[in-house]
Design a protein around this motif. Structure first.
Motif, PDB file in Angstrom:
ATOM      1  N   TYR A 257     -98.491  21.440  44.028  1.00  0.00           N
ATOM      2  CA  TYR A 257     -97.081  21.813  44.157  1.00  0.00           C
ATOM      3  C   TYR A 257     -96.575  22.493  42.889  1.00  0.00           C
ATOM      4  O   TYR A 257     -96.874  22.056  41.781  1.00  0.00           O
ATOM      5  CB  TYR A 257     -96.192  20.585  44.397  1.00  0.00           C
ATOM      6  N   TYR A 258     -95.789  23.529  43.094  1.00  0.00           N
ATOM      7  CA  TYR A 258     -95.012  24.088  41.986  1.00  0.00           C
ATOM      8  C   TYR A 258     -93.798  23.195  41.792  1.00  0.00           C
ATOM      9  O   TYR A 258     -93.390  22.468  42.706  1.00  0.00           O
ATOM     10  CB  TYR A 258     -94.554  25.520  42.306  1.00  0.00           C
ATOM     11  N   PHE A 259     -93.170  23.271  40.630  1.00  0.00           N
ATOM     12  CA  PHE A 259     -91.995  22.444  40.355  1.00  0.00           C
ATOM     13  C   PHE A 259     -90.933  22.603  41.443  1.00  0.00           C
ATOM     14  O   PHE A 259     -90.387  21.620  41.933  1.00  0.00           O
ATOM     15  CB  PHE A 259     -91.400  22.783  38.985  1.00  0.00           C
ATOM     16  N   SER A 260     -90.654  23.839  41.824  1.00  0.00           N
ATOM     17  CA  SER A 260     -89.588  24.098  42.809  1.00  0.00           C
ATOM     18  C   SER A 260     -89.908  23.516  44.187  1.00  0.00           C
ATOM     19  O   SER A 260     -89.009  23.364  45.005  1.00  0.00           O
ATOM     20  CB  SER A 260     -89.323  25.597  42.927  1.00  0.00           C
ATOM     21  N   GLU A 261     -91.161  23.179  44.440  1.00  0.00           N
ATOM     22  CA  GLU A 261     -91.561  22.614  45.722  1.00  0.00           C
ATOM     23  C   GLU A 261     -91.539  21.085  45.736  1.00  0.00           C
ATOM     24  O   GLU A 261     -91.706  20.466  46.786  1.00  0.00           O
ATOM     25  CB  GLU A 261     -92.977  23.093  46.088  1.00  0.00           C
ATOM     26  N   LEU A 262     -91.315  20.487  44.579  1.00  0.00           N
ATOM     27  CA  LEU A 262     -91.259  19.029  44.500  1.00  0.00           C
ATOM     28  C   LEU A 262     -90.004  18.499  45.173  1.00  0.00           C
ATOM     29  O   LEU A 262     -88.999  19.215  45.293  1.00  0.00           O
ATOM     30  CB  LEU A 262     -91.261  18.565  43.035  1.00  0.00           C
ATOM     31  N   SER A 263     -90.040  17.248  45.573  1.00  0.00           N
ATOM     32  CA  SER A 263     -88.848  16.608  46.128  1.00  0.00           C
ATOM     33  C   SER A 263     -87.777  16.535  45.046  1.00  0.00           C
ATOM     34  O   SER A 263     -88.072  16.625  43.847  1.00  0.00           O
ATOM     35  CB  SER A 263     -89.187  15.195  46.610  1.00  0.00           C
ATOM     36  N   PHE A 264     -86.552  16.354  45.484  1.00  0.00           N
ATOM     37  CA  PHE A 264     -85.442  16.205  44.547  1.00  0.00           C
ATOM     38  C   PHE A 264     -85.724  15.046  43.593  1.00  0.00           C
ATOM     39  O   PHE A 264     -85.488  15.147  42.386  1.00  0.00           O
ATOM     40  CB  PHE A 264     -84.127  15.966  45.299  1.00  0.00           C
TER      41      PHE A 264
END
Length: 131
Positions: free
Chosen positions: A66-73
């Motif tokens: 996962y890229y950072f932007s794809e991580l959960s909140f």
């Protein structure tokens, strides 16, 4: 400061430490006194870690697919709220910088390979019994 030398694996290991609440070491900064720059710092120690953290946050590499932007909140928040320990000193001479850097990176007794191997074996044993 040396160039960026960390491998992708080393950067991912740093991010892994954050998500597993493992200390990543202290960042050491020197505050510069320039009238036109109110908050200017020179990195004395920790450049590789700062670059890795920034690159992950800017989606330049993946962690666990996962890229950072794809991580959960929740995971993004955990990363953003991780407490990076830093030390800050006022502007010092070049000679003092060199002494400070050498002190940070050479003080203490290096861990013996035998001791590290012993701890690795204890971990393997513990993991084996958990299965």
């Amino acid at each position: 400061q040396r160039d960026i030398v960390w491998t992708l694996q080393q950067k991912q290991d740093l991010i892994n430490s954050i998500f597993n609440n493992i200390e990543i070491g202290k960042i050491t900064l020197i505050k510069n006194e320039y009238e036109h720059l109110k908050h200017s710092y020179e990195v004395l120690d920790g450049k590789q870690r700062i670059v890795a953290l920034s690159e992950f946050y800017e989606d330049k590499f993946q962690y666990n697919g996962y890229y950072f932007s794809e991580l959960s909140f929740t995971d993004q928040n955990k990363f953003k709220r991780y407490n990076v320990v830093r030390a800050e000193t006022e502007q010092i001479s070049d000679e003092q910088k060199y002494l400070y850097f050498l002190k940070l990176n050479t003080t203490g007794t290096p861990m013996e390979k035998e001791h590290l191997k012993k701890v690795e074996n204890l971990l393997k044993k513990k993991l084996k019994y958990q299965k």
